[in-house]
Design a protein around this motif. Structure first.
Motif, PDB file in Angstrom:
ATOM      1  N   ASP A 226       0.838  -1.191   0.000  1.00  0.00           N
ATOM      2  CA  ASP A 226       0.000   0.000   0.000  1.00  0.00           C
ATOM      3  C   ASP A 226       0.878   1.249   0.000  1.00  0.00           C
ATOM      4  O   ASP A 226       1.591   1.519   0.953  1.00  0.00           O
ATOM      5  N   LYS A 227       0.821   2.015  -1.075  1.00  0.00           N
ATOM      6  CA  LYS A 227       1.639   3.222  -1.179  1.00  0.00           C
ATOM      7  C   LYS A 227       0.779   4.478  -1.203  1.00  0.00           C
ATOM      8  O   LYS A 227       1.259   5.562  -1.513  1.00  0.00           O
ATOM      9  N   ASN A 228      -0.508   4.323  -0.865  1.00  0.00           N
ATOM     10  CA  ASN A 228      -1.386   5.477  -0.782  1.00  0.00           C
ATOM     11  C   ASN A 228      -1.096   6.233   0.503  1.00  0.00           C
ATOM     12  O   ASN A 228      -1.320   5.721   1.607  1.00  0.00           O
ATOM     13  N   GLU A 229      -0.590   7.437   0.371  1.00  0.00           N
ATOM     14  CA  GLU A 229      -0.110   8.184   1.532  1.00  0.00           C
ATOM     15  C   GLU A 229      -1.206   8.424   2.564  1.00  0.00           C
ATOM     16  O   GLU A 229      -0.990   8.218   3.761  1.00  0.00           O
ATOM     17  N   LYS A 469      20.506  -7.429   6.886  1.00  0.00           N
ATOM     18  CA  LYS A 469      19.707  -8.635   7.090  1.00  0.00           C
ATOM     19  C   LYS A 469      18.421  -8.629   6.274  1.00  0.00           C
ATOM     20  O   LYS A 469      18.040  -9.635   5.674  1.00  0.00           O
ATOM     21  N   MET A 470      17.721  -7.503   6.262  1.00  0.00           N
ATOM     22  CA  MET A 470      16.441  -7.417   5.558  1.00  0.00           C
ATOM     23  C   MET A 470      16.682  -6.939   4.128  1.00  0.00           C
ATOM     24  O   MET A 470      16.749  -5.743   3.852  1.00  0.00           O
ATOM     25  N   VAL A 471      16.812  -7.887   3.211  1.00  0.00           N
ATOM     26  CA  VAL A 471      17.238  -7.563   1.850  1.00  0.00           C
ATOM     27  C   VAL A 471      16.192  -6.767   1.081  1.00  0.00           C
ATOM     28  O   VAL A 471      16.511  -6.043   0.135  1.00  0.00           O
ATOM     29  N   ASN A 472      14.913  -6.889   1.465  1.00  0.00           N
ATOM     30  CA  ASN A 472      13.866  -6.172   0.748  1.00  0.00           C
ATOM     31  C   ASN A 472      13.593  -4.780   1.302  1.00  0.00           C
ATOM     32  O   ASN A 472      12.797  -4.031   0.735  1.00  0.00           O
ATOM     33  N   TYR A 473      14.232  -4.424   2.396  1.00  0.00           N
ATOM     34  CA  TYR A 473      14.048  -3.079   2.948  1.00  0.00           C
ATOM     35  C   TYR A 473      14.752  -2.047   2.067  1.00  0.00           C
ATOM     36  O   TYR A 473      15.830  -2.305   1.509  1.00  0.00           O
ATOM     37  N   ASP A 474      14.159  -0.869   1.954  1.00  0.00           N
ATOM     38  CA  ASP A 474      14.829   0.239   1.285  1.00  0.00           C
ATOM     39  C   ASP A 474      15.885   0.816   2.226  1.00  0.00           C
ATOM     40  O   ASP A 474      16.014   0.396   3.382  1.00  0.00           O
ATOM     41  N   ASP A 475      16.669   1.786   1.731  1.00  0.00           N
ATOM     42  CA  ASP A 475      17.784   2.323   2.518  1.00  0.00           C
ATOM     43  C   ASP A 475      17.324   2.897   3.853  1.00  0.00           C
ATOM     44  O   ASP A 475      17.965   2.691   4.892  1.00  0.00           O
ATOM     45  N   ALA A 520       4.905   0.273  11.382  1.00  0.00           N
ATOM     46  CA  ALA A 520       5.836   1.328  10.965  1.00  0.00           C
ATOM     47  C   ALA A 520       6.885   0.804  10.003  1.00  0.00           C
ATOM     48  O   ALA A 520       7.275   1.494   9.046  1.00  0.00           O
ATOM     49  N   MET A 521       7.339  -0.436  10.223  1.00  0.00           N
ATOM     50  CA  MET A 521       8.379  -0.985   9.363  1.00  0.00           C
ATOM     51  C   MET A 521       7.820  -1.504   8.039  1.00  0.00           C
ATOM     52  O   MET A 521       8.572  -1.983   7.188  1.00  0.00           O
ATOM     53  N   SER A 522       6.514  -1.420   7.847  1.00  0.00           N
ATOM     54  CA  SER A 522       5.932  -1.736   6.541  1.00  0.00           C
ATOM     55  C   SER A 522       5.698  -0.475   5.711  1.00  0.00           C
ATOM     56  O   SER A 522       5.291  -0.559   4.554  1.00  0.00           O
ATOM     57  N   ILE A 523       5.967   0.695   6.299  1.00  0.00           N
ATOM     58  CA  ILE A 523       5.786   1.966   5.589  1.00  0.00           C
ATOM     59  C   ILE A 523       7.026   2.245   4.745  1.00  0.00           C
ATOM     60  O   ILE A 523       8.151   2.178   5.250  1.00  0.00           O
ATOM     61  N   PRO A 524       6.864   2.557   3.468  1.00  0.00           N
ATOM     62  CA  PRO A 524       8.035   2.823   2.605  1.00  0.00           C
ATOM     63  C   PRO A 524       8.892   3.959   3.155  1.00  0.00           C
ATOM     64  O   PRO A 524       8.375   4.924   3.731  1.00  0.00           O
ATOM     65  N   GLY A 525      10.188   3.835   2.938  1.00  0.00           N
ATOM     66  CA  GLY A 525      11.114   4.842   3.434  1.00  0.00           C
ATOM     67  C   GLY A 525      10.884   6.216   2.857  1.00  0.00           C
ATOM     68  O   GLY A 525      11.156   7.224   3.512  1.00  0.00           O
TER      69      GLY A 525
END
Length: 627
Positions: A226-229, A469-475, A520-525
């Motif tokens: 979900d990327k809807n702000e 460790k979390m390869v799919n996380y953004d920076d 919170a950790m599912s929210i895009p950086g």
């Protein structure tokens, strides 16, 4: 909230009443004990939920005995389910009994249902097995060791050290860590044979002292969907409110830290919406100290909020005699933690205790999970800097190199930040992030600590493993994950627990909530750092509650005037404790490197205030805990 103690095996090695006394500050309301031939258990109780003596500990029911430190915020929901679905009868209204019954029903899987902060031990009288667990984020402490055929655990290191036969062999990896970071990452301690149970882990010990340790939870390596702000803002608002409301469960009044910054202000306002009244506690600084540190005027904003929301406002000025206080703070903190913010926590809690307070809310954790630290932002800015023309980069590097960090007693914050930024601007991401909150370069750390080359390399490898460790996380979220697992538990949660419990005060951290952090950790950086705004999405939520001058004010750290102290109050202490004879007596550090740091700091050409503070902290720690 309590303290816990236990010995399994050769229980004759401990005097449970003596150790209860050592940790009495963690639970002045009652100190209890229970034992059989295989185990001794002790508890120090700070009565917050179900104030009746029936909830004193150790708490025995059927064939199980529990000692419990912490709070389970969803215990009423769990109790209701156990009563209605499983027909379990309760004899108290405490979360302690709920934890025991959850373990009886689900075994280690009970931990999947608990939302809160905790460390506890449950002993099965029939099987002679002991189950010990620590909460998801390490809010509550648990140290353990083995002494003379006995497994011993406690809430505080100083308690274990008092036991005859305790091994005081120094863990050199912890020396390297505490100098590099100013704190010690979990799960080690300052002593080679003493450990901390890591966050989100449990252990099982049988009567033969066979030990099994398992991890029961970790954040998921998510791919953002979900990327809807606006959807994310609305849901985050709801989850923060739910967390704050959970953290208000108490049979005594709840108060709040109020720095005047975003995090504590948001927590305080949401809490006030649920309570008829709310007392708040704010730190203020001396004008001269603020000048050297270039500190913002936090209390000005806190007073505005207190007036706007009708808080019962309490302010305490940091005017303690740091020379006299520092040895006591080192003893309280159990480990050489070189962040003087612990003194703020101690002093606020001291004042709150004098006012009869037992529970205080804190905004801690928001920076870690919502990308609020300057170093996080600096690591994103590296890309922009490295895209500048080479000639411009060379000019910037040259100018920054020659700028002093202090002129005529006035600190130059921008100069400090610029020098630090350039020290890691050319590194790859994981190394750059470690360097951004390390207090030494790799080579400087190796020069300072004798025979430390392999250990310095080792802690860098360990940091890289966490960061990547979390390869799919953004920076942005990789940095947040690293902070949650290292900085938050190793520093912020550690000093908060120890400094507050020294005053018999329970600090609750609504941002450090399992449901909230998972979301919170599912929210895009790019929604945590957007339009050059750190904590962007949290600020959008806060707009619903706070004036914009609070939401969008410059970030203020929960710090103390360390540079003023090192230059003035602690100057003689530095000369005494870090003399050539003292440094060489310990055999840990290169004296010439220490002397150079002190000289350059006093000239104002380099800023070594924190490094020097940690060195004197470590010396005081040796005198208190070793010899």
């Amino acid at each position: 909230m309590c303290g816990i103690i236990g010995a399994i095996g050769n229980t004759d090695i401990i005097d449970i009443h003596k150790l209860n006394s050592t940790q009495k500050h963690r639970g002045p309301d009652n100190q209890g004990s229970w034992s059989d031939k295989n185990i001794k258990l002790g508890n120090q109780r700070l009565s917050i939920i179900d104030l009746n003596d029936r909830s004193n500990q150790p708490f025995k029911k059927d064939k199980l005995v529990i000692v419990f430190n912490g709070e389970i915020y969803n215990f009423k929901e769990l109790q209701r389910n156990l009563s209605e679905t499983h027909k379990i009868n309760f004899k108290t209204n405490s979360d302690t009994e709920v934890v025991l019954e959850m373990y009886k029903k689900f075994g280690p899987k009970c931990l999947d249902h608990l939302i809160g902060m905790f460390s506890f031990a449950i002993y099965d009288i029939q099987t002679k097995k002991t189950f010990i667990a620590r909460d998801h984020f390490g809010i509550k402490p648990l140290f353990y060791t083995q002494i003379n055929k006995s497994f011993v655990f406690a809430s505080e290191l100083k308690t274990l050290v008092r036991i005859k036969g305790f091994d005081k062999t120094i863990n050199m990896r912890s020396i390297v860590n505490c100098m590099n970071y100013l704190w010690i990452p979990e799960s080690e301690s300052m002593f080679i044979n003493t450990n901390k149970l890591p966050p989100a882990h449990y252990m099982e010990i049988d009567k033969n002292l066979s030990i099994k340790i398992e991890r029961y939870w970790d954040l998921k390596d998510v791919k953002h969907s979900d990327k809807n702000e606006q959807n994310l803002i609305n849901k985050l608002d709801k989850i923060i409110n739910e967390s704050v409301n959970r953290h208000l469960v108490s049979d005594v009044p709840v108060s709040s830290f109020l720095s005047g910054g975003l995090d504590s202000s948001l927590i305080s306002v949401i809490a006030k919406n649920e309570l008829s009244s709310l007392s708040t506690y704010t730190i203020s600084k001396d004008v001269d100290d603020q000048k050297i540190e270039q500190m913002p005027d936090d209390e000005k904003y806190a007073k505005k909020l207190a007036k706007l929301f009708e808080f019962d406002y309490n302010e305490i000025k940091i005017n303690a005699n740091i020379v006299d206080m520092l040895p006591d703070i080192v003893r309280i903190l159990d480990e050489p933690i070189g962040d003087p913010a612990a003194i703020n926590t101690f002093m606020i809690c001291k004042m709150a205790k004098e006012n009869g307070v037992k529970v205080i809310l804190s905004g801690m954790g928001a920076d870690e999970i919502f990308f609020g630290y300057r170093r996080q932002k600096a690591n994103i800015m590296i890309k922009r800097f490295n895209n500048l023309p080479n000639i411009l980069k060379k000019i910037i590097i040259t100018v920054v190199h020659y700028i002093p960090v202090r002129i005529f007693g006035r600190g130059l914050k921008l100069a400090r930040w610029s020098k630090k930024f350039l020290s890691f601007a050319n590194m790859e991401p994981s190394n750059a992030y470690r360097a951004s909150y390390s207090y030494y370069s790799e080579n400087d750390l190796k020069d300072l600590i004798l025979n430390s080359d392999s250990l310095v390399d080792e802690i860098n490898i360990n940091h890289r493993a966490v960061h990547n460790k979390m390869v799919n996380y953004d920076d942005e979220n990789k940095m947040c994950y690293t902070d949650i697992n290292m900085f938050m538990v190793g520093l912020n949660l550690a000093y908060t627990d120890r400094a507050s419990m020294a005053q018999s005060i329970e600090v609750r951290v609504p941002f450090v909530d399992k449901n909230l952090i998972e979301y919170a950790m599912s929210i895009p950086g790019n929604l945590k750092y957007k339009n050059n705004q750190s904590k962007y999405i949290l600020k959008k939520v806060a707009e619903n509650y706070l004036p914009n001058e609070i939401v969008y004010r410059s970030k203020a750290s929960f710090g103390a005037p360390i540079r003023s102290w090192i230059s003035n109050d602690l100057r003689k202490t530095v000369d005494d404790l870090l003399s050539e004879s003292n440094i060489k007596k310990r055999g840990l550090f290169n004296y010439e490197v220490v002397k150079k740091m002190i000289d350059e700091d006093r000239k104002g050409t380099k800023d070594y205030a924190y490094q020097i503070y940690q060195l004197i902290t470590l010396e005081y720690w040796f005198r208190e805990f070793v010899y």
